[in-house]
Design a protein around this motif. Structure first.
Motif, PDB file in Angstrom:
ATOM      1  N   GLU A 287      -4.967 163.199-116.053  1.00 43.43           N
ATOM      2  CA  GLU A 287      -5.793 162.694-117.254  1.00 43.43           C
ATOM      3  C   GLU A 287      -6.369 164.035-117.936  1.00 43.43           C
TER       4      GLU A 287
ATOM      5  N   TYR B  31      -1.289 153.915-114.692  1.00 46.33           N
ATOM      6  CA  TYR B  31      -1.534 153.996-116.102  1.00 46.33           C
ATOM      7  C   TYR B  31      -2.249 153.065-116.570  1.00 46.33           C
TER       8      TYR B  31
ATOM      9  N   THR C 277      -4.924 156.890-127.777  1.00 44.12           N
ATOM     10  CA  THR C 277      -5.116 158.249-126.985  1.00 44.12           C
ATOM     11  C   THR C 277      -3.849 159.015-126.653  1.00 44.12           C
TER      12      THR C 277
ATOM     13  N   CYS D 232      -3.948 149.513-121.587  1.00 43.66           N
ATOM     14  CA  CYS D 232      -4.242 149.582-123.266  1.00 43.66           C
ATOM     15  C   CYS D 232      -4.665 151.232-123.271  1.00 43.66           C
ATOM     16  N   THR D 233      -4.052 151.821-124.322  1.00 40.53           N
ATOM     17  CA  THR D 233      -4.330 153.291-124.474  1.00 40.53           C
ATOM     18  C   THR D 233      -4.900 153.488-125.807  1.00 40.53           C
TER      19      THR D 233
ATOM     20  N   TYR E 193       1.936 158.671-122.483  1.00 38.53           N
ATOM     21  CA  TYR E 193       1.349 160.007-122.674  1.00 38.53           C
ATOM     22  C   TYR E 193       0.639 160.073-121.245  1.00 38.53           C
TER      23      TYR E 193
ATOM     24  N   SER F 237      -2.904 160.291-120.252  1.00 33.64           N
ATOM     25  CA  SER F 237      -3.563 158.845-120.074  1.00 33.64           C
ATOM     26  C   SER F 237      -3.478 158.288-118.705  1.00 33.64           C
ATOM     27  N   SER F 238      -2.781 158.817-117.799  1.00 27.46           N
ATOM     28  CA  SER F 238      -2.579 158.606-116.525  1.00 27.46           C
ATOM     29  C   SER F 238      -3.898 159.087-115.729  1.00 27.46           C
TER      30      SER F 238
END
Length: 147
Positions: A82, A12, A54, A15-16, A74, A77-78
């Protein structure tokens, strides 16, 4: 499949925020709950509180085993799951889990697109929708994680 009660590992980002250049870290997480942003979409207020985040369809509320704290992730976001982070606006009846209709176009994961979405939500929020409610949902229906 990911379900509440499971312990999972995700790669992960730190920062997202949209357009960030994140560093990815292995995370060990105990899943407490899962929010499906189609069945339980964001309210306008929730979206506007952090419009440049995101987002994807599945929001996991987890106990982070390495950091010893509650966090939200989320899944899109991984690295493992994705997704592009496309958002839509839907009209929902109170208490229902499927949109009656989708309004307008999709909004991509860029600063410009998210500013347009915020402006559109502010304008549409003023419209008389009767009992219908505007909500923001993630438009990545291809990834199923819950049976």
């Amino acid at each position: 499949m990911i379900e509440p009660g499971q312990t999972i590992e995700l790669t992960y980002p730190d920062c997202t925020l949209i357009d960030a250049l994140p560093k990815f870290h292995e995370r060990r997480l105990h899943v407490h709950s899962i929010r499906d942003l189609v069945r339980e979409p964001l309210t306008i207020h929730e979206y506007l509180r952090r419009p440049m985040l995101t987002r994807s369809r599945w929001l996991l509320h987890c106990w982070d085993l390495d950091r010893a704290g509650w966090r939200k992730f989320y899944l899109g976001s991984s690295r493992e799951h994705e997704r592009p982070g496309i958002l839509r606006v839907g009209l929902y009846r109170p208490g229902e889990t499927k949109p009656v209709d989708l309004v307008g176009r999709s909004f991509g994961p860029t600063h410009a697109e998210r500013r347009v979405l915020a402006k559109v939500l502010a304008e549409w929020h003023q419209a008389d929708l009767g009992r219908l409610q505007l909500r923001v949902l993630a438009d990545d229906l291809g990834l199923r994680i819950v049976g």
